[in-house]
Scaffold this active site. Sequence first.
Site, short mmCIF file in Angstrom:
data_model
loop_
_atom_site.label_atom_id
_atom_site.label_comp_id
_atom_site.label_asym_id
_atom_site.label_seq_id
_atom_site.Cartn_x
_atom_site.Cartn_y
_atom_site.Cartn_z
CB SER A 36 35.21 34.23 47.43
OG SER A 36 34.82 33.50 46.30
CG HIS A 37 40.63 36.57 43.87
ND1 HIS A 37 41.62 37.50 43.74
CD2 HIS A 37 40.75 35.75 42.80
CE1 HIS A 37 42.33 37.26 42.65
NE2 HIS A 37 41.82 36.20 42.07
CG ASN A 38 37.97 30.38 45.53
OD1 ASN A 38 37.61 31.31 46.24
ND2 ASN A 38 37.35 29.22 45.52
#
Length: 980
Positions: free
Chosen positions: A818-820
């Site tokens: 994931s890339h928040n």
Amino acid sequence: MVYLSDKKESVLSRIPASTIPYAHTIFGASAFVFALIIGCYGHYYKIVTNGVATYPDEWFPSVSATTGDWYPERNICQILIALASGPRLMICYLWYILILRNVPTSGSDSFAKFLFTNDVIRTIACGGWVYVTSSDDHGIHDFAMIIYLLCTVPHVIGTMKSAPQNPRAQKLRRRFAYSFFGALVPMVHFFIQRNVHRVPGAYTYYALFEWSLIFSDLAFDAVCMIDFEAFEIRVVDVGMGGSGNYDVGSSSFNELRTFGGGSKSKSIVSPVRLMDSLSFVADVYLGFVFWSMLTSLPLMIWYFPLWHMGLSGYEAFLFCNVSVGLLGFASLRHTIDTSRGWFHLASLIGIYSYKILDPAYRLMAVAAGVSLSLLTWGATLFSQRAQNGRAERGVLTLALGLILHNVIKQAWWANNPIWPIMDEKTGGANMLGLVVGVLASVQVIRRQEPHEYEAKPNEIPGIVRKQQGESWIFSAVGAGGYLFCLHSMFTEAATISRWSLGGYPNTGPGPIAGGLMVIMAMAGGVALSSNRQLVTSWIWFGVGTVGLVILHRVEGDVGFFGGILFTIFVLSLFPTIFRSLGRQSPGRAFLVTVLVYNFLALAHVWVVAYAFVPGGEIMRERTGLVIFAMQACLALGIHNTHSTNWTFLTETRKRSAFSIARFYSKVSLVGLILCSVFICLRRLPRESPKPYHPEHRLITAGIWTIHFAIDDEMRNSELRMRDAIRDLELDVIGLLESDLQRMIMGNRDLTQFLAEDLNMYADYGPGPTKHTWGCTMLSKFPIKQSTHHLLPSPKGELACAIHATLDVYGKDVDVIVSHNGQEEDLRDRQLQTTELGRIMSESNNPFLFLGYVVTKPGQGEEIYELLMDGGRMHDIEPKDWDRWCEYLAFRGLKRTGYARISHGGITDTEIQVGKYVVPEETRASGEHRRIPLEEFRKLEAYKQIEEEQVPVGLRYPAMFYGEGVRGHRFHVFDRPYYYA
């Protein structure tokens, strides 16, 4: 002794020629049908079994398994194929004779000889894959099959081109040819599904298309029965001592005419002149150079805001193309037209710029090259406006240059080897491209051809004359939208497959099969472009629009084939749109064209970069609006062709410039497709991925933010990334900021190269239409299923995530990449991390988290607790306080190691790597949710041990100690941590 009477010059036997293809069809079809029946009767379960699955997942055998593995079906097939070989060679010879009957006295028989040679080689190759089976020698079997398929292309095209004028036969040939080549694409797709993704049942569908290929091939050759009805084979007694002269009389064979010429005056193919061919090739290559420089400009501009994290000022170089408005000055236009080769030569500064080390100066050189190239091509389009053949040739070479650009990028895994971000160290071929560009420019300089002021329109046959109702603004707006469409969607063959991407197993065709289909569709569109009445109709526009909507709205195979439809539509407009533009007043028309292009290009960037640009919220996630505007522009351009009532004369007489241009373009399209086939075959995986240390049941997993594969020096970083991932022996890695399928990233695709070179499965993550910066997962373990998530992002940039289930040593293990969002958007980060926690908590499988979170570590930090406690995950090392964005976490696995490795100048972010052992027995399903949080936290002890206590197979590579290798080294702790 009995003496035979002398029957000199008498016909001893007559054999209808149609019996030859009849015998070939009977023997050939019987070979495969009998083998299939006997194989299914005697060895059904064996021949449907393959390396991935068996019955009932697989229920239909492949051709190779049926004809090559077992007695007696193998032997029966080979005997019948031997009987078919004689008629097959006779068909080759008879067709050669048929073609020769149509060559005029002054003509050349080179085409007939070429086709005959090709067909004989094809026949021998058929024997190669029939008699040397895959169980005998897989390499030779595959090589013979590839040669057979490649020879089939000129066989089919040449046969249809030289066939007699029999509408029934030609209709049947087209039908069988379409079914043959149409079966190739899904066959390759299902082959990859079986060999790469190891999908049970995929080989059955592959087999069905493979069998359809066999029978389409046989049926195509069987049509010769119709053509050969007009003549017969005779056995004539020429005497005991020599040959005699005899008159076989006239026959209907003498009256045969073929498509492409009559019996007296026209040959099948117009004579080809060497200098004409070289001239055409030079123009196509210069078209390739144009597209190479045009696509490199926004890619190089992107480097500066990327490192400034906002607008940098260098974005103004996008508008270097407005220099094309200078073509409004007749003196400049005349100078360029009469010195076209010199201006092409000067534009090569954009290619030479790879030698310039300073990124800013390199960008300036590229901008100069783009400006000069636009001026040159613009002046060419305008100066040729009154010369039908030369104008058609000009736009066709530009279209072929675009397809060549795609084919070359396909060979370089979505990179262009002459881009200025490439050099010798990063896999480029810049100097070779520059030398060929110089040679092509010199060819143009030395070429003798009329110029704008030398060619008088009223004296030129085939002229296109302007009628009342022409709208230069509609033409310019249409061309601007069209140029944007070509640049954003058709400068990389894999873009369409990435637009239609879904999670496993509904991923749609991958870059290899999908790229080949797109290039074939582009070639089909260019071939279709000669039918101006069709391609400019509103029905055709509606068909293309439907394809675009399907591509934008539907994931997987359906969305992809909508994209194929749109591809054919777009490329079919190439000559119409650009020739219409060339007929306008060049200053204002070309200026408006590039301004519309620039406006759409900025909107194309704004939809994803809205958090970093002024007024970005207006275009946030509005890709649909951008493509609507693009289609509206195309509609204006098409409407302009209706309202102007152009007189369009397509010359078809022998040696006309128009017919020669069309002939060369068709030959080039076939050549480009064959090159693409070769490239795809070379890129097909040879074996399934395997983990580095299966003996320890080890999974080494890492996370890395790779800044769009552009390093500190504005060079492509994929080779260096490959080396780092390989040397760290990563079985699974999450790559963030990895979606390069946009104009500003060059429509690249690092996932292709890394997955194929490292032999890993790949999940590209949410595609370009999902408005994220991208996240990719590479894995040595099969991906059973995956879901692409768009995490809640009410204010800031849209966050992406991949949730995948891997088959790890027979156990299901879940992974999230994931890339928040960024630090400025706390509410976004809260919602995003809460959603990640929910996904991880609800899973019953062992779990790995590889992500970008943006928080300080430790209890008391809200985002950290939402991730670890909310997801019931264990931080890989809670005492590592010096972290901010990248985090590793796990559950249900035995963590054995943790290391942080410096980025080596590839990006501004380190690599974090964890090592885990998959236990033979896992905890009860859902146990992590049932036990109290405090008790869950205590399930993992963080007892560190020395490296000497760790088995060699579980250790990190020693090359990363000290100074490390290529700038990568253990940092922060200066060593890895190991755990008991």
